[in-house]
Every structure is written in structure tokens, then in C-alpha cells.
Design a protein around this motif. Structure first.
Motif, PDB file in Angstrom:
ATOM      1  N   CYS A   1       0.840  -1.200   0.000  1.00 29.19           N
ATOM      2  CA  CYS A   1       0.000   0.000   0.000  1.00 29.19           C
ATOM      3  C   CYS A   1       0.876   1.251   0.000  1.00 29.19           C
ATOM      4  O   CYS A   1       1.806   1.356   0.807  1.00 29.19           O
ATOM      5  N   PRO A   2       0.613   2.225  -0.878  1.00 28.84           N
ATOM      6  CA  PRO A   2       1.421   3.450  -0.912  1.00 28.84           C
ATOM      7  C   PRO A   2       1.337   4.259   0.376  1.00 28.84           C
ATOM      8  O   PRO A   2       2.238   5.036   0.674  1.00 28.84           O
ATOM      9  N   ARG A   3       0.260   4.071   1.149  1.00 26.31           N
ATOM     10  CA  ARG A   3       0.095   4.868   2.368  1.00 26.31           C
ATOM     11  C   ARG A   3       0.728   4.196   3.583  1.00 26.31           C
ATOM     12  O   ARG A   3       1.521   4.810   4.295  1.00 26.31           O
ATOM     13  N   CYS A   4       0.357   2.917   3.848  1.00 26.82           N
ATOM     14  CA  CYS A   4       0.798   2.281   5.099  1.00 26.82           C
ATOM     15  C   CYS A   4       1.798   1.148   4.877  1.00 26.82           C
ATOM     16  O   CYS A   4       2.252   0.531   5.840  1.00 26.82           O
ATOM     17  N   ARG A   5       2.117   0.841   3.622  1.00 25.85           N
ATOM     18  CA  ARG A   5       3.074  -0.198   3.242  1.00 25.85           C
ATOM     19  C   ARG A   5       2.594  -1.609   3.563  1.00 25.85           C
ATOM     20  O   ARG A   5       3.370  -2.566   3.510  1.00 25.85           O
ATOM     21  N   SER A   6       1.321  -1.770   3.873  1.00 27.88           N
ATOM     22  CA  SER A   6       0.789  -3.109   4.115  1.00 27.88           C
ATOM     23  C   SER A   6       0.699  -3.869   2.796  1.00 27.88           C
ATOM     24  O   SER A   6       0.454  -3.292   1.735  1.00 27.88           O
TER      25      SER A   6
END
Length: 597
Positions: A372-377
Motif C-alpha cells: 500500500c502506498p500509504r501504510c506499506r501493508s
């Protein structure tokens, strides 16, 4: 002594341009005029009342001694210019074949005196195509003069033409769907009275008959009668005016009426002896899970059972789901981040086997990121299963003994269609978007399953319920041998709201729908106009509309779109006129679309 004429040119601006001439020219004649550093073919509108304020350039050539379009089409063009809020020159360009606009010479138009009688209106709302088309044939055989029969799609026009008696074919032609040489030859044949019958799609709307005795328009509520380019002509609306101008008998037909026709005329519905639609609950469906998808795919047991029975009996079944791709949306399960197109901002779909992102609007393709670009999940999932997943599920249910096909716009092609129809001779299942319904015209189908009727009716449009109802209603009756066809509709609210009409008929649907539209002041009781101003001029246009006390909506603040609700178009026309003057060419012109029903 110099004279002056006003000339309509095929541009976006509304005002005519004034030119100098040495002799009078009849309105409707073509002329070649200079425009900036180019030459254009235009149509003389009238002799100018007075010279222009600046210097007038001289007409370079007069192409006609008499108007090439004839009085009826000339009046129709002026009416359409006002009714669709566009320039007369643009209407004339769309009305005329390309060769005419290039200045090709044509013989004098054969003048015919207009009828003294008024147009007669008749209705033919019969669900079965073969029966309804048979009634059109009976009318054509009784008609002594010229006749125009329009269908929403060329495939339907071709099927009707193919079934016509030889005597009618001898005096008519099937209007070509495209332009070019064939369209020019058809136009000349009609104009010279070499044929008295034209069958065609909306491309034949302006067939240049010197006179008309009968106009029939089939499936008149179909959105395919609306042209796909500005000013978005509606063929039914246009030919209704042609009937009024010529005194022709006017027949409105289809499987159901449009909102405008029902609101004004309330045509009687047919009687049905057999219930065709079975409404089933999604809440009682089997849930099919797929890797990487947050939602399970629901399929009701009745639909599964009936599909297996029909396929084993060597019959064809359609499953319809208007969601192309693997899933309609990709998101991060940890933080809720959704993926949007970097080019146009639309929500991107999962496609392929869930490893690719694709924009449904501009077609942009991106690899699905590993995090995920936001949280790297790494927990990136799909939401709302699409056609690809439905196809995999159908394959698993039917196994290798029966063929299963996927069909939507990107997969269409003559070769693929031929191969699929050959394989379906022994039965099978076709999974597709709404375009799969076109198979009904060329192949017998015994069962259609609508996988999510609620999604069809929840689109962000005031007529979404009508579009959903019409698609399902059409699937009951369209095409080959529909009497024994069964329709199963999956829904979260089976039989409630707009779905009552699926069981009780289109009269029930329209009574409920139009009551709501009248209360909300929506078409067909008012005009809803979408205006797309040039970049940077949205606020200026919005202020002008509000000063004129018009009801203005801003549906999407970040996009150059305004909606205006009006009861009369003439008021809006006056507000827009300064924005549509040729002097605004450097700023660009607003694009206008009018919703009438």
C-alpha cells in the motif's frame, strides 16, 4: 450595388456571419466563403437587413441555384438548432452527407407541395419483435407514398430489412450505418425519388425525402436513438418533428414506451398471459469466495439449478453482470486506501487475474503494487467481484462437459462470435456485460440470469431505475423465440420498488416512476441541461446563470460541469448566447447536452 447575406457555417458558434454578394441568393443555398485564412462551405440563411459594422468579405462562389435540402429539411434544421441549443451550421453539417459539405454539385431538389392534413399518431407497443415488425410491414404495404422506418441499432434494421417482402425491398433501401460513398449514394437515391422506403438506424434520420407519408420508429425508448456526439440528437424527437412538418403518419413502437410518450399519451399496455420474470433474493444465495477478493460472489440456488438443467438440455443460458474485470475496486485492508487513476482520477479496477490495475474511463494500466502506498501493508484486496470472477465460477459449476464463454466489448469480434455460436449449438453458458444481450437477435436463448439488479438501478443518474427496468424487460422479449425464455433476477429487495413492474408490467413501473419524477421536478416534466464550460470559465458561467434566476447545480466541484434545470429552453438560450459568439473562439465554447426524458 453590393448586397449582404447571413451565412451559417459548421462551427460551434451560434451567430451567422455576414458576407457581401453582387446578387440575391435564396436561403438554403450553399456558398463558399472565406473564414480567416481558409475557405468554408456554408448555407445562406437570409439576406442581411443591414451591412455589418466592419468590412464584409465577399462570397467566393455560389454552389446552388436552388436549396439542395428542400424546404422540409431546412425548416427542420432551424427547429433543431433552437431545440438542441447549437448552431444552425452545425445542424446542417450533421444533416448533410460529407460530399455535400465539400461542395459536390447536386441537381435541383424535386419540390412537393406539403400535405394539408395533420400528422396522425399511432402506437405499437407489442413485446415480441416478430409480431410488432409484422404490424409495421402491414402499414408499409398500405402506404402509397414515402416511408421511413428507424431502429436503434443497425443489426435490428438489417434483420427487419431481411424479413421484408420482395415487393417492398424493390422500392426501398437499407440505409448504411456509416458515411462515405455508400451513404452519399443512398442520399442521392432518396433525394431523386429512386426509392420510396428507407429502413435504417439513427444514421437515416435525415433521409432527404421530398415528402413523407409514414414514419415508424421502433424501440423508441432506447438510448441508442440518442446520437453519441454533441449536440446529442434524439432520433425519435427529430422524426416526430419531421412528421409534424410533412403531415406523415407517425408510429411509435417498441417493447415499452419512453417516459415522455407515457407522460403525454399513456398508451395502453398489452395483456400478458404468462409470468416471465422470477425474482430471487441474494440473501439466500450460495456465496463463492475467491482469493484476493473481500466480498463473496452470491449466486442463488434456483439460478444454478435452472442453468444446469438448461445447459444439459443443450440450450443456451446468459448470465449478465455489468462489471468488467476481476473486481470493481482495489483497496488496502489495513488503512482503507483505494487506488485511483493518475491520469483521470477514476477508481481503478482489478483486471487480469487480480495482478493489474485498469482505469475503466481512460484505459490506463498499472501493475498492482506489492504494498500500500500509504501504510506499506501487503494486504491489498479487491472489492465487488467482476465478470472475470463470475466466469471462473461458472466454469467450475459447469465443468468441462459444457462450454462457458466470457463476452464483453473488449472481446467482441466476428471470428470469436462465429466460433462461440458454433460451440453453443449443443448448449452452453455465456457470461457477459449488458452487451451480451445483442446475442438474442442472432441466437436462441432459453434462460437469462441477472446477477445484481440493484447495482443496475443504483447508478448516479436520475433515470437509473428506468435503465435497469428496460434492460431486464427487453431481455424478456428481444430476439429469437422469446416466448419460452425464462428470466431470473437476483436482488436484495426482490419484488419491491421499481421491480414491481417486472412482474406486473411497464404501466405499473411508469406510474410509480413518473410520480416520483414529477415531485422532484425531473424530466420529462422539465429539461435537465448539462453544460461543460471551457477550462477556467465555470465560475463565470455559473454566475451568469444564477443572475438569470435559473436553477443551477454543481455536481462535481473539481470538474468543469454544471447542471441547469429549466422548463423552457429559450430562457437558457439567451443566457448562453454571449458565450457562444464567434468572438469567444479564443476562450472555447461550452458543450451542451439536454436530457428530455
Amino acid at each position: 450595388m453590393s448586397l449582404f447575406v447571413d451565412v451559417a457555417l459548421p462551427g460551434l458558434w451560434w451567430n451567422d456571419l455576414t458576407y457581401r454578394t453582387e446578387r440575391p441568393i435564396d436561403p438554403g443555398c450553399r456558398v463558399v466563403v472565406p473564414l480567416r485564412k481558409t475557405e468554408r462551405v456554408g448555407f445562406v440563411v437570409s439576406m442581411a437587413d443591414r451591412p455589418p459594422e466592419g468590412e464584409a468579405r465577399e462570397i467566393e462562389a455560389v454552389l446552388d441555384n436552388v436549396p439542395p435540402l428542400g424546404p422540409e429539411l431546412w425548416e427542420l434544421a432551424k427547429w433543431a438548432s433552437t431545440s438542441y441549443l447549437c448552431s444552425l451550421g452545425r445542424v446542417l453539417k450533421l444533416m448533410s452527407p460529407a460530399a455535400l459539405m465539400r461542395g459536390e454539385p447536386v441537381s435541383a431538389f424535386i419540390q412537393v407541395a406539403p400535405k394539408a392534413t395533420r400528422s396522425k399518431l399511432a402506437f405499437c407497443y407489442v413485446p415480441r419483435d416478430a409480431v410488432r415488425w409484422g404490424q409495421y410491414v402491414e402499414l408499409l404495404e398500405k402506404t402509397e407514398g414515402n416511408a421511413l422506418v428507424l431502429f436503434p441499432e443497425q443489426v435490428q434494421a438489417r434483420l427487419f430489412w431481411k424479413a421484408l417482402p420482395a415487393g417492398l425491398k424493390e422500392k426501398g433501401l437499407l440505409w448504411p450505418a456509416g458515411g462515405g460513398k455508400k451513404a452519399w449514394e443512398a442520399w442521392l437515391s432518396v433525394r431523386l425519388r429512386e426509392v420510396s422506403l428507407v429502413v435504417g438506424s439513427p444514421a437515416a434520420t435525415f433521409a432527404p425525402f421530398p415528402s413523407l407519408d409514414l414514419i415508424a420508429i421502433d424501440d423508441e425508448c432506447s438510448g441508442a436513438h440518442t446520437w453519441q456526439m454533441a449536440p446529442y440528437f434524439n432520433s425519435r424527437h427529430i422524426v416526430a418533428k419531421r412528421a409534424d412538418l410533412t403531415g406523415a403518419s407517425f408510429v411509435l413502437g417498441g417493447r415499452m414506451p419512453s417516459s415522455a410518450v407515457y407522460a403525454r399519451h399513456s398508451p395502453p399496455p398489452p395483456k400478458f398471459s404468462k409470468r416471465k420474470v422470477r425474482l430471487v433474493s441474494i440473501h439466500r444465495a450460495h456465496l463463492f469466495d475467491h482469493p484476493g477478493i473481500a466480498d463473496a460472489l452470491p449466486i442463488n440456488q434456483l439460478l444454478i439449478q435452472r442453468t444446469l438443467e438448461e445447459v444439459r438440455a443443450k440450450r443456451t443460458v446468459l448470465w449478465v453482470l455489468d462489471r468488467k474485470g476481476y473486481a470493481m475496486e482495489a483497496f488496502c485492508e489495513e488503512c482503507g486506501w483505494s487506488f485511483f487513476c493518475p491520469k483521470c482520477g477514476a477508481a481503478m479496477r482489478l483486471s487480469g487475474e487480480g495482478e493489474q490495475l485498469r482505469c475503466p474511463l481512460c484505459g490506463e494500466k498499472l501493475a498492482l503494487p506489492g504494498a500500500c502506498p500509504r501504510c506499506r501493508s501487503s494486504l491489498i484486496l479487491g472489492r465487488r467481484p467482476g465478470l472475470d470472477i463470475l466466469f471462473h465460477t461458472a466454469n467450475a459449476l459447469l465443468g468441462e462437459d459444457h462450454p462457458t464463454f466470457l463476452w464483453h466489448k473488449e472481446l467482441q469480434g466476428r471470428r470469436k462470435l462465429t466460433e462461440m455460436l458454433s460451440a453453443l449449438k449443443d448448449g452452453g453458458l455465456v457470461v457477459g456485460s449488458r452487451l451480451v444481450l445483442s446475442l438474442l437477435d442472432i441466437h436462441q436463448v432459453s434462460l437469462i440470469g441477472w446477477m445484481n439488479a440493484d447495482a443496475e438501478a443504483s447508478r448516479p443518474s436520475y433515470d437509473a431505475k428506468f435503465q435497469a427496468f428496460r434492460m431486464i424487460w427487453d431481455s424478456c422479449w428481444r430476439g429469437i423465440e422469446p416466448d419460452e425464455r425464462e428470466i431470473i433476477v437476483q436482488s436484495r429487495i426482490p419484488g419491491r420498488g421499481w421491480q414491481r413492474g417486472l412482474v406486473r408490467g411497464w404501466k405499473v413501473f411508469w406510474d410509480d416512476e413518473l410520480k416520483e419524477r414529477r415531485e422532484l421536478s425531473l424530466p420529462p416534466y422539465v429539461y435537465l441541461v448539462e453544460i461543460s464550460p471551457p477550462r477556467g470559465r465555470k465560475k463565470e458561467l455559473e454566475v451568469a446563470l444564477q443572475k438569470a434566476a435559473l436553477t443551477v447545480y454543481d455536481p462535481e466541484a473539481d470538474k468543469d460541469i454544471l447542471w441547469v434545470k429549466v422548463e423552457r429552453l429559450c430562457h437558457l438560450q439567451e443566457v448562453l448566447r454571449p458565450f457562444m459568439h464567434i468572438g469567444q473562439s479564443g476562450n472555447g465554447f461550452p458543450e451542451i447536452e439536454i436530457w428530455r426524458e
